[in-house]
Design a protein around this motif. Structure first.
Motif, short mmCIF file in Angstrom:
data_model
loop_
_atom_site.label_atom_id
_atom_site.label_comp_id
_atom_site.label_asym_id
_atom_site.label_seq_id
_atom_site.Cartn_x
_atom_site.Cartn_y
_atom_site.Cartn_z
N ARG A 68 0.48 -1.38 -0.18
CA ARG A 68 -0.63 -0.50 -0.39
C ARG A 68 0.92 1.50 -0.26
NH1 ARG A 68 -3.72 0.47 4.63
NH2 ARG A 68 -5.17 -1.10 3.85
N TRP A 69 1.84 1.27 0.67
CA TRP A 69 2.48 2.37 0.76
C TRP A 69 3.89 2.45 -0.07
CZ3 TRP A 69 -0.27 4.96 3.80
CH2 TRP A 69 -0.35 4.53 5.46
N LYS A 70 4.37 1.47 -1.14
CA LYS A 70 4.33 1.83 -1.46
C LYS A 70 4.11 2.36 -2.88
CE LYS A 70 7.79 -2.29 -1.12
NZ LYS A 70 8.25 -3.91 -1.21
N VAL A 71 2.80 1.63 -3.32
CA VAL A 71 1.83 1.91 -4.06
C VAL A 71 1.54 3.67 -4.03
CG1 VAL A 71 -0.20 2.58 -5.37
CG2 VAL A 71 1.11 0.19 -5.33
N THR A 72 1.40 3.70 -2.85
CA THR A 72 1.13 5.45 -2.01
C THR A 72 2.08 6.26 -3.07
OG1 THR A 72 -0.03 4.63 -0.46
CG2 THR A 72 0.14 6.98 -0.74
N LEU A 73 3.81 5.73 -2.54
CA LEU A 73 4.52 6.38 -3.06
C LEU A 73 4.92 6.84 -4.02
CD1 LEU A 73 6.89 5.12 0.32
CD2 LEU A 73 5.91 7.94 -0.23
N ILE A 98 2.79 6.83 -6.56
CA ILE A 98 1.71 7.39 -6.98
C ILE A 98 1.95 9.67 -6.31
CG2 ILE A 98 -0.80 8.39 -7.06
CD1 ILE A 98 -0.92 5.50 -7.17
N ALA A 99 2.33 8.93 -5.14
CA ALA A 99 2.73 10.44 -5.18
C ALA A 99 3.71 11.33 -5.62
CB ALA A 99 2.87 10.64 -3.50
N GLY A 100 4.72 10.45 -5.78
CA GLY A 100 5.89 10.45 -6.50
C GLY A 100 5.60 11.26 -7.89
N VAL A 101 4.47 10.66 -8.77
CA VAL A 101 4.48 10.80 -9.26
C VAL A 101 3.51 12.52 -9.87
CG1 VAL A 101 3.04 10.43 -11.99
CG2 VAL A 101 4.96 8.40 -10.84
N SER A 102 2.24 12.14 -9.00
CA SER A 102 1.97 13.44 -8.52
C SER A 102 2.82 14.37 -9.09
CB SER A 102 0.60 13.28 -7.69
OG SER A 102 0.29 11.94 -8.43
N ALA A 103 3.55 14.17 -7.90
CA ALA A 103 4.63 15.71 -7.24
C ALA A 103 5.04 16.71 -8.60
CB ALA A 103 5.37 15.41 -6.16
N LEU A 104 5.86 15.43 -9.60
CA LEU A 104 6.68 15.63 -10.60
C LEU A 104 5.93 16.13 -11.48
CD1 LEU A 104 9.15 12.40 -11.37
CD2 LEU A 104 9.83 14.48 -10.47
N VAL A 105 4.74 15.63 -11.52
CA VAL A 105 3.67 16.23 -13.12
C VAL A 105 3.29 17.88 -12.57
CG1 VAL A 105 1.41 16.37 -13.80
CG2 VAL A 105 2.89 13.92 -13.38
N ALA A 106 2.43 18.01 -11.27
CA ALA A 106 2.22 19.41 -10.64
C ALA A 106 3.78 20.44 -10.96
CB ALA A 106 1.94 19.01 -9.14
N VAL A 107 4.94 19.73 -10.09
CA VAL A 107 5.82 20.69 -10.29
C VAL A 107 6.08 21.31 -12.04
CG1 VAL A 107 8.55 21.01 -9.84
CG2 VAL A 107 6.89 20.29 -7.86
N CYS A 126 -1.79 10.65 -3.02
CA CYS A 126 -1.48 9.77 -1.92
C CYS A 126 -2.60 9.65 -1.65
CB CYS A 126 -1.27 10.91 -0.72
SG CYS A 126 0.39 11.60 -0.55
N ALA A 127 -3.79 9.57 -1.73
CA ALA A 127 -5.18 8.94 -1.64
C ALA A 127 -5.41 8.00 -2.00
CB ALA A 127 -6.35 11.08 -0.97
N LEU A 128 -5.57 8.14 -3.08
CA LEU A 128 -5.90 6.68 -4.52
C LEU A 128 -4.84 6.42 -4.36
CD1 LEU A 128 -6.82 6.76 -6.50
CD2 LEU A 128 -5.58 7.76 -8.49
N GLY A 129 -4.05 6.50 -3.83
CA GLY A 129 -2.20 5.73 -4.00
C GLY A 129 -2.86 4.19 -2.63
N VAL A 130 -3.30 5.16 -1.40
CA VAL A 130 -4.15 4.38 -0.60
C VAL A 130 -5.37 3.94 -0.64
CG1 VAL A 130 -4.64 4.59 1.81
CG2 VAL A 130 -2.94 5.69 0.80
N LEU A 131 -5.66 3.85 -1.26
CA LEU A 131 -7.88 2.90 -2.19
C LEU A 131 -7.04 2.12 -2.45
CD1 LEU A 131 -9.97 3.22 -2.19
CD2 LEU A 131 -10.33 4.89 -3.77
N ILE A 132 -5.95 2.06 -4.18
CA ILE A 132 -6.20 1.36 -4.79
C ILE A 132 -4.66 0.47 -3.80
CG2 ILE A 132 -4.35 0.63 -7.06
CD1 ILE A 132 -5.46 3.32 -7.84
#
Length: 431
Positions: A11-16, A18-27, A147-153
């Motif tokens: 769960r936390w690997k998927v969350t990290l 997705i969060a990492g990809v989201s952060a890169l895209v957002a930046v 992060c929320a989506l990663g925790v869910l998936i």
């Protein structure tokens, strides 16, 4: 050197991830939007100042007066604008020092002078600060949403895999009715579903193979029982003498082997059921050990009443003592502490293969400890312990603590009665 392994859940690997990809895209998007907005504002500022200088030029040439803060031959006029004016060109110039940019515009007049306008546009470029704040808030929101989506998936996938692992462990413990696909449930058709079906197929194939082997073994042993019994009876009719003793000894050994093989086959079929009785464990062990191996020393640290099958418990004790006497060295010690029974010798100890994988039939282990035999004694003891719902563990004494060498077998009897197929209770090992 001890290597530390960091264990994290899926769960936390998927969350990290997705969060990492989201952060890169957002930046990346924020930088693109910020730069595009700034360039657009600078170009717009150039156009505005260029329009102002043209209006000021026409007004000055018609009235001789200045407007819009225009200046004639401004000494601070940048050099590029002077050069453009010398060529008779109207031009704009941007001084961008990272803060509020300064915009210049100049135009040559008919009398050879240069009319210029200089402005900072502070209020206009303040919009960039508000845009940056909005981009930061949006980026943080995207990361939190990722992060929320990663925790869910990841949570759904992790739950399915944990259920699959639990079902697989039950299969390994002998519960042939468990199916991983039914355990994970759900209507999702993904890789976990494919894995579950593959594990179920493998379990069914192994179960069929083991059942076939068990039946063959049981059939062979059953067919051998009659001729071996006849052979043993015929040996009793032989005249006394050393050859007769050898024949009787080998016939008896063969009969014991056939009976052991039949017992293993019955235990493998999970058809055995315990006939429970309430007994005082310490007293029972003292009586049985005194008959099975009088040389063994019995110590009752703490007695306890247990609900178990006396016949099967005696079978376990007998096999453990026979193993200790046959492959170990004295003194032989049997200790009762509550519901725990320990059998120890002072020989070379159990082979490493047995400690890693547990007892296995027809595997005799190392030459030091088990160079002969059929490896059925401990296998039967482990199978009978399963029927009792108990747990049988094996370890070697550590000579560093001053106790010498030796093999230690520990039988953990359950606090509750065993189920139909036997259970393996979770027991805390005392320090």
């Amino acid at each position: 050197m001890v290597k530390l392994a960091l264990r994290t859940g899926l769960r936390w690997k998927v969350t990290l991830a997705i969060a990492g990809v989201s952060a890169l895209v957002a930046v990346a998007l924020s930088l693109v939007v910020h730069n595009a907005a700034r360039l657009s504002m600078l170009d717009n500022a150039r156009d505005v100042v260029d329009g102002q200088v043209q209006v000021a030029q026409r007004y000055y040439e018609s009235t001789g007066r200045l407007m819009l803060r225009a200046k004639i031959d401004d000494p601070a006029l940048p050099r590029p604008l002077r050069e453009a004016a010398s060529l008779g060109q109207r031009a704009t110039y941007l001084q961008d020092s990272g803060g509020n940019p300064q915009v210049w515009a100049s135009v040559p007049l008919r009398n050879g002078k240069i009319l210029s306008i200089h402005t900072r546009f502070q209020d206009r470029f303040a919009i960039l600060d508000a845009l940056d704040r909005a981009l930061i808030i949006g980026s943080v929101s995207v990361v939190l949403g990722g992060c929320a989506l990663g925790v869910l998936i990841g949570g759904q996938l992790s739950r399915r895999l944990r259920k699959a692992a639990t079902a697989a462990r039950k299969l390994a413990d002998g519960d042939s009715g468990v199916r991983v696909r039914d355990a994970i449930g759900g209507r999702v058709r993904d890789e976990t579903d494919d894995l579950a079906r593959a594990v179920d197929g493998m379990a069914e194939a192994l179960q069929d193979r083991l059942e076939a082997e068990r039946r063959v073994t049981a059939d062979i042993a059953h067919e051998l029982r009659t001729p071996v019994t006849g052979l043993l009876t015929a040996a009793e009719l032989l005249p006394p003498g050393r050859p007769t003793e050898l024949v009787r000894d080998r016939a008896q050994a063969m009969r014991t082997l056939v009976e052991d093989v039949l017992e293993v086959a019955r235990l493998d079929g999970f058809a055995e059921r315990a006939e429970l009785q309430e007994i005082l464990l310490g007293e029972f062990v003292q009586r049985r050990v005194g008959i099975l191996e009088p040389r063994a020393q019995v110590t009752v640290v703490r007695d306890a009443y247990v609900s178990t099958d006396p016949r099967r418990l005696e079978r376990i004790l007998g096999n453990l003592l026979v193993n200790a006497v046959k492959y170990g060295k004295g003194p032989y010690e049997v200790t009762v502490e509550g519901r725990v029974v320990r059998v120890r010798d002072h020989g070379p100890g159990f082979p490493e293969e047995l400690l890693r994988e547990g007892p296995s039939r027809f595997r005799t282990g190392s030459e030091d400890r088990a160079g002969k035999g059929h490896g059925l004694g401990l296998t039967i003891a482990a199978g009978q312990a399963r029927v009792l719902g108990a747990r049988l563990t094996f370890r070697n004494a550590d000579p560093r603590f001053g106790g010498g060498t030796g093999a230690i077998a520990v039988l953990w009897l359950p606090e509750t009665s065993p189920t139909d197929t036997g259970t393996f209770p979770v027991i805390q090992v005392p320090d």
